[in-house]
Write a protein that holds these residues in place. Structure first.
Motif, short mmCIF file in Angstrom:
data_model
loop_
_atom_site.label_atom_id
_atom_site.label_comp_id
_atom_site.label_asym_id
_atom_site.label_seq_id
_atom_site.Cartn_x
_atom_site.Cartn_y
_atom_site.Cartn_z
N ASP A 145 0.83 -1.22 0.00
CA ASP A 145 0.00 0.00 0.00
C ASP A 145 0.86 1.26 0.00
O ASP A 145 0.48 2.28 -0.59
CB ASP A 145 -0.92 0.02 1.23
CG ASP A 145 -2.02 -1.04 1.15
OD1 ASP A 145 -2.31 -1.49 0.02
OD2 ASP A 145 -2.57 -1.40 2.20
N ALA A 146 2.03 1.18 0.66
CA ALA A 146 2.90 2.35 0.75
C ALA A 146 3.45 2.77 -0.61
O ALA A 146 3.95 3.89 -0.76
CB ALA A 146 4.06 2.06 1.70
N VAL A 147 3.37 1.89 -1.60
CA VAL A 147 3.93 2.19 -2.92
C VAL A 147 2.83 2.47 -3.94
O VAL A 147 3.10 2.79 -5.09
CB VAL A 147 4.82 1.02 -3.40
CG1 VAL A 147 5.64 1.41 -4.63
CG2 VAL A 147 5.77 0.58 -2.30
N ARG A 148 1.59 2.35 -3.54
CA ARG A 148 0.49 2.54 -4.48
C ARG A 148 0.11 4.01 -4.59
O ARG A 148 -0.10 4.68 -3.58
CB ARG A 148 -0.74 1.73 -4.05
CG ARG A 148 -0.58 0.24 -4.25
CD ARG A 148 -1.89 -0.49 -4.03
NE ARG A 148 -1.73 -1.89 -4.38
CZ ARG A 148 -1.84 -2.37 -5.61
NH1 ARG A 148 -2.10 -1.55 -6.61
NH2 ARG A 148 -1.68 -3.66 -5.86
N GLY A 149 0.01 4.49 -5.80
CA GLY A 149 -0.49 5.84 -6.01
C GLY A 149 -1.99 5.83 -6.16
O GLY A 149 -2.62 4.77 -6.25
N GLU A 150 -2.59 7.01 -6.21
CA GLU A 150 -4.03 7.10 -6.41
C GLU A 150 -4.40 6.79 -7.87
O GLU A 150 -5.50 6.33 -8.15
CB GLU A 150 -4.54 8.49 -6.04
CG GLU A 150 -4.75 8.71 -4.55
CD GLU A 150 -3.44 8.89 -3.79
OE1 GLU A 150 -2.38 9.07 -4.43
OE2 GLU A 150 -3.47 8.85 -2.55
N ALA A 202 7.83 7.42 -3.72
CA ALA A 202 9.12 7.34 -4.42
C ALA A 202 10.19 6.75 -3.50
O ALA A 202 11.02 5.94 -3.94
CB ALA A 202 9.54 8.72 -4.90
N GLY A 203 10.18 7.13 -2.24
CA GLY A 203 11.15 6.59 -1.30
C GLY A 203 10.99 5.09 -1.11
O GLY A 203 11.97 4.34 -1.10
N TRP A 204 9.76 4.63 -0.98
CA TRP A 204 9.49 3.20 -0.84
C TRP A 204 9.89 2.45 -2.11
O TRP A 204 10.51 1.38 -2.04
CB TRP A 204 8.01 2.98 -0.55
CG TRP A 204 7.69 2.95 0.91
CD1 TRP A 204 7.37 4.02 1.71
CD2 TRP A 204 7.68 1.80 1.76
NE1 TRP A 204 7.16 3.61 2.99
CE2 TRP A 204 7.34 2.26 3.07
CE3 TRP A 204 7.93 0.45 1.56
CZ2 TRP A 204 7.23 1.39 4.14
CZ3 TRP A 204 7.81 -0.42 2.65
CH2 TRP A 204 7.48 0.05 3.91
N SER A 272 8.96 13.18 -8.21
CA SER A 272 9.33 12.68 -6.89
C SER A 272 10.27 11.50 -7.03
O SER A 272 11.14 11.27 -6.19
CB SER A 272 8.07 12.28 -6.11
OG SER A 272 7.25 13.39 -5.88
N GLY A 273 10.11 10.75 -8.11
CA GLY A 273 11.00 9.64 -8.40
C GLY A 273 10.99 9.30 -9.87
O GLY A 273 9.96 9.45 -10.54
N PHE A 274 12.14 8.89 -10.40
CA PHE A 274 12.22 8.48 -11.80
C PHE A 274 13.31 7.42 -11.92
O PHE A 274 14.46 7.65 -11.53
CB PHE A 274 12.55 9.67 -12.71
CG PHE A 274 12.47 9.34 -14.17
CD1 PHE A 274 11.28 9.53 -14.87
CD2 PHE A 274 13.57 8.81 -14.85
CE1 PHE A 274 11.20 9.22 -16.22
CE2 PHE A 274 13.48 8.49 -16.19
CZ PHE A 274 12.30 8.69 -16.88
#
Length: 283
Positions: A145-150, A202-204, A272-274
């Motif tokens: 869940d911590a990596v799921r976006g909306e 992005a951190g996760w 935020s992340g790439f």
């Protein structure tokens, strides 16, 4: 942009070469993730141990330092069977060992050596090398869940546009050296969006060590780490067929290049992340 130094990628394993006693020769390959530094050293079967490996890694560190090449103290190890030995060798050298298949520079170098170096050496044995790092594919688990976006969507960038990626505003960056491609070649990717949690996502995701995307049994799957497989989303039959074809085309035309981005919305220009990924054959 979070610009991080290159990291180490290591492979320590037997090669398709026999010594005068008929025993397999071993070899250490140590590469920087940006291909700026390479170190190689052969090892007899009798000398394979963590002490030999520690000394060889120490020599590589010294050589890189002498050449004023800065590499972060993180070492990616992609062979699960060698993880313990690598950990023992690296722990006293202040190197953090990361079990990961995200070793694109190393894998490409190994493939080059398989094709043009080992066959020219004395004692070369025709046949396959060591088994792949992940011969068994585990069932894909739901993405945490911590990596799921909306929201998420497919996207495409040209190889030419990726040449400037190092200049983009990126908080968590996972760029890799680009293979030689025609400028207009399409590179497929996945965009994740979250207005309030994009940086946390992005951190996760960075910690998961993303490797490549694939479509299997109408599921979009992210392969990561050493042998992790994460279910990103179920797909409708037609969408699954189309996505599988796009990824297959990238494997043929874009050297397997893919990407994942994390942004707060579709309209912002910063990331935020790439991460750049590559769908390379397991070696």
């Amino acid at each position: 942009m979070n610009s991080l130094p290159a990291e180490w990628e290591l492979d320590y394993y037997s090669r398709p070469l026999l010594d005068l006693k008929g025993k397999k020769r071993w070899e250490l390959l140590l590469s920087s993730s940006n291909n700026n530094f390479r170190f190689e050293r052969f090892c007899s079967a009798e000398s394979v141990n963590s002490q030999w490996l520690k000394q060889a890694i120490s020599d590589a560190l010294a050589e890189a330092h002498a050449k004023n090449i800065q590499i972060a103290p993180r070492l990616r190890c992609w062979r699960n069977s060698m993880r313990t030995m690598v950990q023992r060798a690296a722990e006293s050298l202040d190197l953090e060992v990361i079990p990961s298949r995200r070793c694109y520079a190393l894998q490409q170098w190994l493939q080059e050596r398989e094709a043009s170096v080992y066959p020219e050496m004395e004692g070369y044995q025709v046949g396959p090398l060591a088994p792949p790092a992940t011969p068994i594919r585990p069932i894909a688990l739901p993405l945490p869940d911590a990596v799921r976006g909306e929201q998420w969507s497919w996207a495409s960038l040209t190889a030419e546009s990726l040449q400037d990626a190092s200049q983009w505003p990126i908080d968590f960056s996972g760029l890799i050296p680009l293979p030689k491609l025609e400028p207009g070649v399409a590179v497929p990717g996945l965009r994740l969006f979250s207005p309030s949690r994009s940086l946390a996502i992005a951190g996760w995701l960075s910690g998961l060590e993303p490797v490549r995307l694939e479509v299997r049994d109408q599921q979009l799957v992210l392969e990561a780490g050493m042998e992790d497989r994460w279910l990103v989303s179920d797909l409708e039959p037609e969408a699954a067929i189309a996505a599988k074809q796009v990824l297959s085309d990238a494997r043929s035309n874009a050297a397997g290049l893919q990407f994942i981005s994390v942004q707060s919305s579709e309209t912002v220009s910063n990331f935020s992340g790439f991460w750049l990924l590559r769908d390379l054959p397991d070696v």
